[in-house]
Design an enzyme around this catalytic site. Structure first.
Site, PDB file in Angstrom:
ATOM      1  N   GLY A 188       0.751  -1.153  -0.019  1.00 36.71           N
ATOM      2  CA  GLY A 188       0.097  -0.134  -0.143  1.00 36.71           C
ATOM      3  C   GLY A 188       0.859   1.132  -0.051  1.00 36.71           C
ATOM      4  N   ASN A 189       0.459   2.323   0.653  1.00 41.09           N
ATOM      5  CA  ASN A 189       1.155   3.375   0.602  1.00 41.09           C
ATOM      6  C   ASN A 189       1.990   3.822   1.951  1.00 41.09           C
ATOM      7  OD1 ASN A 189      -0.538   5.117   2.808  1.00 41.09           O
ATOM      8  ND2 ASN A 189      -2.207   4.744   1.315  1.00 41.09           N
ATOM      9  N   VAL A 192       0.057   4.604   5.507  1.00 40.29           N
ATOM     10  CA  VAL A 192      -0.180   3.373   6.084  1.00 40.29           C
ATOM     11  C   VAL A 192       0.961   2.629   6.598  1.00 40.29           C
ATOM     12  CG1 VAL A 192      -2.171   1.480   6.061  1.00 40.29           C
ATOM     13  CG2 VAL A 192      -2.611   3.790   5.107  1.00 40.29           C
ATOM     14  N   GLY A 193       1.725   2.553   5.681  1.00 42.03           N
ATOM     15  CA  GLY A 193       2.905   1.544   5.855  1.00 42.03           C
ATOM     16  C   GLY A 193       3.470   1.846   7.598  1.00 42.03           C
ATOM     17  N   GLU A 210       5.623  -2.991   1.167  1.00 39.22           N
ATOM     18  CA  GLU A 210       5.778  -2.961  -0.061  1.00 39.22           C
ATOM     19  C   GLU A 210       4.896  -1.614  -0.465  1.00 39.22           C
ATOM     20  OE1 GLU A 210       7.637  -4.398  -2.502  1.00 39.22           O
ATOM     21  OE2 GLU A 210       8.241  -6.228  -1.117  1.00 39.22           O
ATOM     22  N   CYS A 244       2.067   0.766  -8.751  1.00 39.75           N
ATOM     23  CA  CYS A 244       2.958   1.351  -7.855  1.00 39.75           C
ATOM     24  C   CYS A 244       4.367   1.600  -8.500  1.00 39.75           C
ATOM     25  CB  CYS A 244       3.166   0.535  -6.434  1.00 39.75           C
ATOM     26  SG  CYS A 244       3.642  -1.321  -6.926  1.00 39.75           S
TER      27      CYS A 244
END
Length: 546
Positions: A188-189, A192-193, A210, A244
């Site tokens: 994800g982004n 949020v990571g 990732e 991505c």
């Protein structure tokens, strides 16, 4: 006990039985997954059509073919990967067993993304299964139809206790993150990571992140621009730019900017016709929020290609929606609402109503997914809105630079990207950019395709992520590589050099035996062992004689 907590507890109990450790079990589960992909192509493709307007052929190309290839690779190599791995010995361990034994980590949480929901959810799952783990599968709530297919059909093919599917939105994900896992794999982004990593830290749980970022694409003015721009256009506008590792922006010499725009225009027409909206191979923006976010990024840039103002089809246009102050304010405010804020506020119920699968709901979702025409922005300034965040949409800014050194400097002043693209026929230039920059991966003279090479690690660095996967890298990432040394209760005399009292003479012998590594064949080891045995005998005789 919540639904999420129950799923985790069942998976942990299933793992504790030990049934996931035998290779036969793992291979059986992988074969069942392969049957699922082959037998359920229609359900998978129908869901992708509803979620992202992806064609059936596109779904196979971008999602399931990669999974099929990965499964077949793992099945053929699993015995080799899971076997003990001999390592180099020193003289002190020459007669001992010294090796690395991969073992399962335990219960893994796999949190997938919505842009390629099968590839980025199932591929980490393959690594978890291959390594002998249990896994909780959490598909993205934004792909409601795909999420439902996973929830309903995967348990028919794989062990539903060992690999449960947990659907839902942010509240459900928050509840999952309260549980203890042995590894968390998130796609994800970056915002949020960070929250995933914060939640994992409470249990000292290792993570694979990732993420993404702004992947630069440098075009050398002396390369074949027709081929380069065709490959760039494909990489950028596939899945409506929601990739991505899509080229986020172009760096090129001012003298070729017009030609680059013209060549991209030709490629867009070749791929998607004069009317991309009606082309079955051109995707859609996932939802209204992301549509408005992407639109807001165009506000201070010059459109060179695309950007037609068509309110009925919601094409991005220069000034479209931006001249109305209320709409501008609303778009900008929504663009500023980061995913981090959504996840940190449990009160924000952004669950996309995963369980509502009625025909009326499907039609509404189709209407909300907006076709944005492939767009190129020219003479973009570094401070422009479109350069402040990952675009994740069909906008391609061009920034002009006077040299490769200036391009390298531009890249290095920003966060490390997930991918770096270089288009040049000059091998020295390519090597210069590789050696003087840092990125998750590098691809010269093409886009995206390094994702499909399962002998390469796929992952980010710095802000673009940590850890890697694909092929053996997935297996190693989700295994604990356990160091093993097995000695015998013999030859105690040689240990005298490490027992007190410590003397200079003992240190000298210890340095000789411990600080030397040996990497010999079988005959060489036997010969050296004989020599060492003689040395040991002499050493022991002298030691006791003293």
């Amino acid at each position: 006990m919540s639904r999420e907590q129950k799923a985790v507890e069942r998976a942990r109990k299933a793992f504790a039985t030990g049934r996931s450790k035998p290779l036969e079990y793992r291979i059986g589960q992988l074969k069942n997954l392969l049957c699922f992909i082959e037998e359920r192509q229609k359900e998978i493709a129908d869901a992708m059509k509803k979620d992202l307007n992806r064609s059936e052929n596109g779904t196979q190309l971008y999602e399931t073919l990669t999974i099929e290839g990965e499964i077949k690779l793992i099945i053929s190599k699993l015995a080799e990967w899971a076997a003990p791995r001999p390592v180099v010995k020193n003289l002190m361990t020459l007669s001992d067993q010294v090796y690395i034994q991969p073992e399962p980590r335990g219960v893994v949480l796999v949190i997938g993304a919505w842009n390629y929901p099968w590839a980025v959810t199932i591929q980490p799952l393959l690594g978890a299964i291959a390594a002998g783990n249990a896994a909780i599968i959490k598909p993205s709530e934004l792909c409601t139809h795909t999420s439902k297919v996973m929830e309903q059909l995967l348990p028919l093919y794989i062990d539903k206790e060992m690999y449960p599917v947990v659907t839902g939105g942010i509240p459900e994900t928050q509840e999952l993150l309260k549980q203890r896992f042995d590894h968390i794999f998130y796609t994800g982004n970056c915002a949020v990571g960070k929250l995933i990593m914060e939640a994992a830290a409470k249990h000292l749980t290792p993570v694979t992140l990732e993420l993404g970022g702004k992947s630069p694409c440098y075009i050398d003015k002396d390369c074949d621009l027709t081929i380069a721009c065709r490959r760039i256009a494909w990489g950028k506008y596939s899945n409506c730019g929601q990739t991505c590792i899509a080229p986020d922006y172009i760096l090129c010499d001012p003298s070729i900017q017009d030609r680059v725009i013209e060549e991209i225009k030709k490629s867009v027409k070749e791929f998607y016709t004069d009317n991309p909206k009606s082309c079955p191979d051109y995707g859609r923006i996932i939802n209204q929020r992301h549509f408005k976010r992407v639109m807001a990024l165009m506000g201070d840039s010059t459109v060179a290609l695309g950007g037609e103002s068509d309110e009925s089809s919601c094409y991005i246009g220069k000034g479209q929606g931006l001249s109305q102050s209320n709409e501008t304010s609303r778009s900008q405010n929504q663009a500023k609402q980061s995913d981090q804020q959504q996840y940190s506020k449990g009160k924000d119920k952004v669950n996309q109503k995963v369980k509502r699968e009625s025909n009326q709901g499907s039609k509404r979702e189709q209407q909300q997914r907006k076709p944005l025409t492939p767009t190129v922005l020219r003479d973009v300034k570094p401070e422009a809105k479109v350069m402040q965040e990952e675009i994740f949409g069909p906008l391609l800014p061009i920034i002009t630079v006077s040299s490769v050194d200036e391009a390298i400097s531009f890249i290095n002043k920003r966060e490390k990207p997930l991918a770096l693209y270089i288009f040049s026929e000059d091998k020295k230039l390519i090597q210069q950019m590789i050696s003087e920059t840092s990125s998750g991966g590098v691809l010269a003279n093409d886009c995206l395709v390094h994702f499909s090479v399962n002998s390469l690690p796929f992952g980010g660095v710095g802000n673009s992520g940590m850890g890697s996967y694909h092929g053996k890298f997935s297996f190693d990432q989700l295994s604990h590589l356990r160091g093993c040394l097995i000695k015998q209760l013999k030859m105690e005399g040689v240990n005298q050099m490490r027992y007190p009292p410590h003397t200079l003479k003992k240190i000298g012998w210890a340095r000789f035996f411990i600080a030397r590594n040996t990497e010999l064949g079988k005959l060489g080891r036997m010969a050296l062992l004989a020599i060492v045995a003689v040395v040991f005998a002499v050493l022991i005789q002298r030691y006791f004689a003293d």
